[in-house]
Design a protein around this motif. Structure first.
Motif: not given
Lengths: 107, 240
Positions: B29, B33, B210
């Protein structure tokens, strides 16, 4: 009753620079941001928090004394700060509840 | 050089962390990002850091290890190490200063240890989030003695934030940096915790994938990527 009278009822003095302070109420709490806004002048403040900031918060709230429940121990720095700021601190072996019950009968 | 960071992330080992937040997924992740440096900081344990370091290298992320320590006053302090072995040594030490209460996974959640390819290799039996016997006063020197640096976590939050617990930001021990949860709070809290000298970090404290930060907050470090982790520790200590 005065803070000094507490020593006759199982409260052990750790710092008593102002033994003649009159106790007019009780507040219990460990989160200092809450205590700052809620404890009243003249309260006996019962807590298990022993960080040095208790001296500053006790001074700000103008409580009569701090009572450390559960036999919590104090570092020398805190005792020194309490003496220099005129903050009474006592220790109590049993829980905050037991301290409050005892105080309820004495006040 | 600008290094985009997120230095406070929980994995599936934290009871409150999502079971899908495996070390590999967290690093993945971060890559998506556009982050450069990430730190895995579970509550009072570094046992998912070995997997995180391996996964991070695969995903092109500079890893830091460590933990979010709960002090005896119930204050959360993020402890970071650039070297995995130092993080694990600190983990072993803290293991001896935890107060052992059996975890109730049905109440608090699972505490899963993983390898770097999402296989569950074990679980932690005792609850990780409760207070240790380490006081706030001793934390900075203690962490430094293991080769790391620590700072008070989410000082803008009521729960387990140093200002909420102690009323004001303490003058001692000296922290060279502190963390805000909401970057918009940085200005306000810079004043409360001792003025401009304090280095404020904005981390996610992610418990779900998230929540991990986007490419937003960065630090300027005058070094190549290979040295960035070590330099970051020095920067946070106020040595550079």
């Amino acid at each position: 009753m005065t803070v000094e009278n507490l020593t006759e009822h199982g409260f052990e003095p750790l710092a008593l620079p102002e033994p003649d302070r009159e106790i007019t109420g009780v507040y219990i709490g460990d989160l200092l941001s809450w205590v700052m806004g809620r404890a009243r002048s003249g309260d006996a403040w019962i807590t298990i928090m022993s960080n040095i900031n208790i001296a500053a918060v006790a001074s700000l709230a103008d409580v009569a004394c701090v009572i450390l429940a559960e036999g919590v121990e104090l570092s020398g720095d805190v005792t020194k700060a309490a003496l220099s700021k005129g903050i009474n601190i006592l220790s109590f072996e049993a829980s905050a509840f037991d301290a409050a019950v005892l105080l309820s009968g004495l006040l | 050089m600008k290094y985009y960071y997120d230095l406070h992330i929980h994995s599936c080992l934290s009871p409150c962390g999502d079971d899908d937040s495996t070390p590999d997924s967290i690093a993945g992740m971060g890559e998506l990002n556009g982050l450069d440096i990430m730190a895995l900081t579970d509550h009072n344990t570094a046992k998912n850091c070995p997997a995180f370091f391996r996964a991070a290298k695969r995903h092109g992320i500079i890893p830091l290890g460590g933990m979010e320590l709960t002090t005896s006053e119930d204050i959360h302090v993020v402890c970071l190490f650039d070297k995995l072995e130092n993080a694990m040594e600190f983990d072993r030490y803290i293991g001896g200063r935890r107060i052992l209460i059996k975890n109730r996974a049905d109440i608090f959640g699972n505490q899963l240890i993983c390898d770097d390819t999402d296989n569950i290799t074990g679980s932690e039996e005792h609850l990780l989030t409760n207070a240790t016997s380490v006081s706030l006063d001793e934390a900075p020197e203690l962490v430094k003695s293991f080769g790391g640096v620590c700072f008070p976590a989410h000082i803008d939050r009521q729960s387990n934030g140093v200002i909420a617990v102690l009323g004001v930001f303490p003058e001692s021990p000296v922290f060279t940096c502190a963390e805000v949860n909401n970057p918009d709070n940085a200005g306000k809290y810079a004043v409360q915790c001792g003025g401009a000298g304090k280095r404020l970090l904005a981390n996610s404290d992610a418990h779900y994938l998230w929540n991990i930060k986007e490419r937003g907050s960065f630090l300027e470090l005058d070094c190549e990527r290979g040295e960035a982790a070590g330099q970051l520790i020095k920067y946070l200590r106020g040595e550079i």
